[in-house]
Scaffold this motif. Structure first.
Motif, PDB file in Angstrom:
ATOM      1  N   TYR A  89       3.370  -3.688 -17.264  1.00  0.00           N
ATOM      2  CA  TYR A  89       2.626  -3.903 -15.994  1.00  0.00           C
ATOM      3  C   TYR A  89       3.635  -3.417 -14.974  1.00  0.00           C
ATOM      4  CZ  TYR A  89      -0.661  -6.483 -19.069  1.00  0.00           C
ATOM      5  OH  TYR A  89      -1.571  -6.447 -19.913  1.00  0.00           O
ATOM      6  N   GLU A 119      -1.403  -1.187 -15.475  1.00  0.00           N
ATOM      7  CA  GLU A 119      -2.217  -2.294 -14.753  1.00  0.00           C
ATOM      8  C   GLU A 119      -1.221  -3.029 -13.814  1.00  0.00           C
ATOM      9  OE1 GLU A 119      -5.229  -3.700 -15.062  1.00  0.00           O
ATOM     10  OE2 GLU A 119      -6.292  -2.754 -16.313  1.00  0.00           O
ATOM     11  N   CYS A 120      -1.713  -3.565 -12.885  1.00  0.00           N
ATOM     12  CA  CYS A 120      -0.858  -4.346 -11.911  1.00  0.00           C
ATOM     13  C   CYS A 120      -0.667  -5.682 -12.631  1.00  0.00           C
ATOM     14  CB  CYS A 120      -1.506  -4.555 -10.740  1.00  0.00           C
ATOM     15  SG  CYS A 120      -0.659  -5.734  -9.447  1.00  0.00           S
ATOM     16  N   ALA A 122      -0.729  -9.200 -12.890  1.00  0.00           N
ATOM     17  CA  ALA A 122      -1.454 -10.199 -12.127  1.00  0.00           C
ATOM     18  C   ALA A 122      -2.248 -11.047 -13.476  1.00  0.00           C
ATOM     19  CB  ALA A 122      -2.497  -9.464 -11.565  1.00  0.00           C
ATOM     20  N   TRP A 124      -5.835 -12.754 -13.849  1.00  0.00           N
ATOM     21  CA  TRP A 124      -7.018 -12.440 -13.127  1.00  0.00           C
ATOM     22  C   TRP A 124      -7.897 -13.890 -13.501  1.00  0.00           C
ATOM     23  CZ3 TRP A 124      -9.898  -7.658 -12.349  1.00  0.00           C
ATOM     24  CH2 TRP A 124      -9.012  -6.508 -12.257  1.00  0.00           C
ATOM     25  N   HIS A 128     -13.597 -12.310 -11.670  1.00  0.00           N
ATOM     26  CA  HIS A 128     -13.185 -10.984 -11.304  1.00  0.00           C
ATOM     27  C   HIS A 128     -13.105 -10.143 -12.590  1.00  0.00           C
ATOM     28  CE1 HIS A 128     -10.922 -12.862  -7.812  1.00  0.00           C
ATOM     29  NE2 HIS A 128     -12.146 -12.692  -7.649  1.00  0.00           N
ATOM     30  N   ARG A 132     -15.618  -6.781 -12.925  1.00  0.00           N
ATOM     31  CA  ARG A 132     -15.052  -5.503 -13.702  1.00  0.00           C
ATOM     32  C   ARG A 132     -15.658  -5.120 -14.756  1.00  0.00           C
ATOM     33  NH1 ARG A 132      -8.436  -4.509 -15.001  1.00  0.00           N
ATOM     34  NH2 ARG A 132      -8.734  -2.306 -15.664  1.00  0.00           N
ATOM     35  N   TRP A 144     -11.641  -5.138  -7.219  1.00  0.00           N
ATOM     36  CA  TRP A 144     -10.405  -5.712  -7.800  1.00  0.00           C
ATOM     37  C   TRP A 144      -9.588  -4.811  -8.097  1.00  0.00           C
ATOM     38  CZ3 TRP A 144     -11.333  -9.784  -5.129  1.00  0.00           C
ATOM     39  CH2 TRP A 144     -12.716 -10.523  -5.009  1.00  0.00           C
ATOM     40  N   VAL A 145      -9.909  -3.622  -8.920  1.00  0.00           N
ATOM     41  CA  VAL A 145      -9.035  -2.718  -9.583  1.00  0.00           C
ATOM     42  C   VAL A 145      -8.707  -1.689  -8.479  1.00  0.00           C
ATOM     43  CG1 VAL A 145      -9.249  -0.662 -11.168  1.00  0.00           C
ATOM     44  CG2 VAL A 145     -10.250  -2.698 -11.781  1.00  0.00           C
ATOM     45  N   ASP A 147      -8.295  -2.557  -5.298  1.00  0.00           N
ATOM     46  CA  ASP A 147      -7.373  -3.414  -4.329  1.00  0.00           C
ATOM     47  C   ASP A 147      -6.105  -3.505  -5.248  1.00  0.00           C
ATOM     48  OD1 ASP A 147      -6.741  -5.202  -2.201  1.00  0.00           O
ATOM     49  OD2 ASP A 147      -6.468  -6.677  -3.568  1.00  0.00           O
ATOM     50  N   LEU A 148      -5.911  -3.785  -6.389  1.00  0.00           N
ATOM     51  CA  LEU A 148      -4.440  -3.469  -7.047  1.00  0.00           C
ATOM     52  C   LEU A 148      -4.008  -2.359  -7.543  1.00  0.00           C
ATOM     53  CD1 LEU A 148      -5.659  -6.745  -9.773  1.00  0.00           C
ATOM     54  CD2 LEU A 148      -4.069  -6.662  -7.518  1.00  0.00           C
ATOM     55  N   LYS A 149      -4.446  -1.407  -7.133  1.00  0.00           N
ATOM     56  CA  LYS A 149      -3.700   0.035  -7.330  1.00  0.00           C
ATOM     57  C   LYS A 149      -2.476   0.131  -6.434  1.00  0.00           C
ATOM     58  CE  LYS A 149      -7.544   3.010  -8.787  1.00  0.00           C
ATOM     59  NZ  LYS A 149      -8.539   4.038  -8.380  1.00  0.00           N
TER      60      LYS A 149
END
Length: 155
Positions: A89, A119-120, A122, A124, A128, A132, A144-145, A147-149
């Motif tokens: 990650y 992936e970030c 995190a 989840w 969320h 997704r 959510w995806v 925002d986490l890029k």
């Protein structure tokens, strides 16, 4: 909702609250894998079809999604060795914007090229993950995806 035990190998039925159900599987103590498979008919599930579906993504999820019974354990079988290996990650420092790779408790400095496609790191919330999955199956971007890029630093 009936309380359930968190156990590696558990196959999870996830109510997407739109008449569809998605499926995940606890693959190790940190990650749940989600399948590229959904159905609107759970009365006659074909477990072999679910287990053979393509892996869509895997992330860490709050354990209460399972222990509370929100996501229902519908089967359990031993995890194949290749599925049990945790993914890598990425982590991004909020201030410096520098990247790192997290893998099995280790954090190493990384470049954008190193983390591209990861992936970030995190944990989840279940709702969320449900968002997704719903968005994926509907073919729309997920907030959510997005925002986490990773954010590239602009000088």
């Amino acid at each position: 909702m009936k309380k359930q035990k968190f156990s590696i190998g558990a196959l999870l039925q996830i109510d997407l609250k739109n008449g569809q159900y998605a499926f995940g599987r606890v693959v190790n103590k940190e990650e749940t894998l989600f399948y590229d498979f959904f159905t609107d008919n759970i009365s006659n599930l074909n477990f072999a079809k679910i287990y053979s579906a393509k892996e869509l993504f895997r992330v860490s999820v709050m354990k209460y999604a399972i222990t509370s019974g929100l996501w229902v354990v519908i089967d359990n079988k031993p995890i194949e060795a290749d599925l049990a290996l945790p993914n890598k990650y990425f982590i991004q420092d909020m201030i410096t914007k520098e990247f790192s790779v997290y893998h099995q408790g280790n954090i190493i400095p990384a470049t954008y090229e190193d983390i591209k496609g990861l992936e970030c790191a995190a944990v989840w919330e279940p709702e969320h993950v449900e968002d997704r999955l719903r968005d994926y199956f509907a073919g729309v971007p997920n907030v959510w995806v997005e925002d986490l890029k990773p954010k590239l630093q602009v000088n």
